[in-house]
Design an enzyme around this catalytic site. Structure first.
Site, PDB file in Angstrom:
ATOM      1  N   SER A 121       0.825  -1.286   0.113  1.00  0.00           N
ATOM      2  CA  SER A 121       0.006  -0.055  -0.075  1.00  0.00           C
ATOM      3  C   SER A 121       0.776   1.214  -0.019  1.00  0.00           C
ATOM      4  O   SER A 121       1.959   1.394   0.752  1.00  0.00           O
ATOM      5  CB  SER A 121      -1.067   0.091   1.419  1.00  0.00           C
ATOM      6  N   LYS A 173      -3.920  -7.417   3.155  1.00  0.00           N
ATOM      7  CA  LYS A 173      -4.072  -6.379   2.203  1.00  0.00           C
ATOM      8  C   LYS A 173      -5.485  -6.174   1.681  1.00  0.00           C
ATOM      9  O   LYS A 173      -6.206  -5.252   1.204  1.00  0.00           O
ATOM     10  CB  LYS A 173      -3.242  -6.555   1.124  1.00  0.00           C
ATOM     11  N   HIS A 176      -7.461  -4.616   4.411  1.00  0.00           N
ATOM     12  CA  HIS A 176      -6.995  -3.152   4.111  1.00  0.00           C
ATOM     13  C   HIS A 176      -7.783  -2.470   3.133  1.00  0.00           C
ATOM     14  O   HIS A 176      -8.482  -1.392   3.263  1.00  0.00           O
ATOM     15  CB  HIS A 176      -5.576  -3.145   3.969  1.00  0.00           C
ATOM     16  N   ASN A 177      -7.852  -2.810   1.992  1.00  0.00           N
ATOM     17  CA  ASN A 177      -8.605  -2.349   0.818  1.00  0.00           C
ATOM     18  C   ASN A 177     -10.260  -2.407   1.053  1.00  0.00           C
ATOM     19  O   ASN A 177     -10.922  -1.230   0.532  1.00  0.00           O
ATOM     20  CB  ASN A 177      -8.339  -3.087  -0.652  1.00  0.00           C
ATOM     21  N   GLU A 180     -10.761   0.704   3.241  1.00  0.00           N
ATOM     22  CA  GLU A 180     -10.507   1.860   2.388  1.00  0.00           C
ATOM     23  C   GLU A 180     -11.693   2.188   1.638  1.00  0.00           C
ATOM     24  O   GLU A 180     -12.147   3.400   1.644  1.00  0.00           O
ATOM     25  CB  GLU A 180      -9.422   1.458   1.474  1.00  0.00           C
TER      26      GLU A 180
END
Length: 304
Positions: A121, A173, A176-177, A180
């Site tokens: 990221s 990840k 995480h996205n 986001e």
């Protein structure tokens, strides 16, 4: 350490530059060789082909892929891995599905190769600010890779970690996205409400700048929103079509599989889909139903 970067797009190219800045021996390859030239001029060594990784690099090799997930990564791995030797380390820094990473780790392990999946990221700002790196794989392989991870991260001690076994890096990840997606949607909705209150004459860029300091909603995403609003508060030159990388979809599917409620992330994903509809049949049917049961007015094509 010596390391090869395969794929020199917006992320891979900048990562190679940061590694060169950190004093590493960097080998580079891209489908379009011209993209490697600026790095070669800075001291990187250009690979003649994917297959040249074996003869051009010394053992123990570290080969980092920054390619689109799916077929491009799969094809490149198939081409390259026969030319590696036991204990070499393959790293996938793309937005791969963690199931694919677990499969690839098992396949490469059977050939004596180590595999590390790294969620990356930082976007186009990573060259200057550093990247957040979420690594999954065997401890020994991640430790071997640590000198490069320390260079790529914002600092040697922060912004990177081994988060678990194979697949864990890309799983973290993915989540995480998904987070986001939800954060971006909340900012977008909030600023649209502010904009709609036209009688107060609110300056959206001023508000974004103010919130950046001391506010509980301050974040790097807000910094980026403030920059966009400073350039053009009306956003008139930007189409309201929002893409998705696929990781939001995977996050929602994982939440379903694990029986974990994730309404904010799920709705943020649906809103991205909604942005791609030039003409929403569902919205028109909603208006028609309201007219049927309540006599509410509807806009027709002639009244628009």
């Amino acid at each position: 350490m010596q390391i090869a970067i395969i794929g020199l797009g917006r992320m891979g190219g900048n990562m190679a530059h940061r590694l060169l800045d950190g004093g590493h021996t960097v080998y580079v390859w891209n489908r379009d060789p011209a993209k490697a030239q600026p790095l070669v001029e800075r001291g990187a060594r250009q690979l003649a082909s994917l297959e040249a990784v074996g003869p051009q690099m010394e053992r123990r090799r570290a080969v980092w892929f920054m390619l689109p997930a799916g077929e491009p990564t799969e094809t490149a791995l198939e081409r390259l891995t026969p030319h590696l030797e036991p204990d070499d380390v393959v790293i996938d820094g793309g937005n791969a599905n963690y199931h694919d990473s677990q499969r690839r780790a098992s396949q490469l392990r059977s050939r004596g190769l180590a595999f590390v999946d790294v969620g990356v990221s930082g976007g186009v700002w990573g060259l200057r600010e550093g990247y957040c790196l979420m690594a999954g794989g065997e401890e020994a392989a991640v430790s071997f890779l640590a000198p490069a991870l320390r260079t790529l991260a914002p600092s040697a001690d922060h912004g990177w970690a081994r988060v678990g076994p194979s697949g864990a890096g890309h799983f973290v990840k993915m989540i995480h996205n998904g987070i986001e997606y939800g954060m971006m949607q909340a900012y977008a909705e909030g600023f649209e409400i502010l904009r709609a209150k036209s009688d107060l004459g609110l300056d959206l860029h001023q508000i974004a700048e103010m919130w950046r300091y001391g506010s509980v909603v301050r974040s790097w995403l807000l910094d980026l929103a403030a920059a966009a609003l400073q350039a053009d508060a009306t956003l008139a030159t930007i189409d309201d079509w929002v893409a998705d990388s696929g990781e939001g979809r995977w996050t929602v599917q994982e939440a379903i599989d694990l029986d974990v409620p994730a309404p904010a992330i799920s709705l943020a994903l649906w809103m991205r889909f909604r942005s791609r509809q030039d003409d929403s049949y569902a919205a028109r049917l909603l208006a028609a139903m309201r007219q049927q049961f309540g006599g509410h007015a509807v806009k027709t094509s002639t009244s628009l």
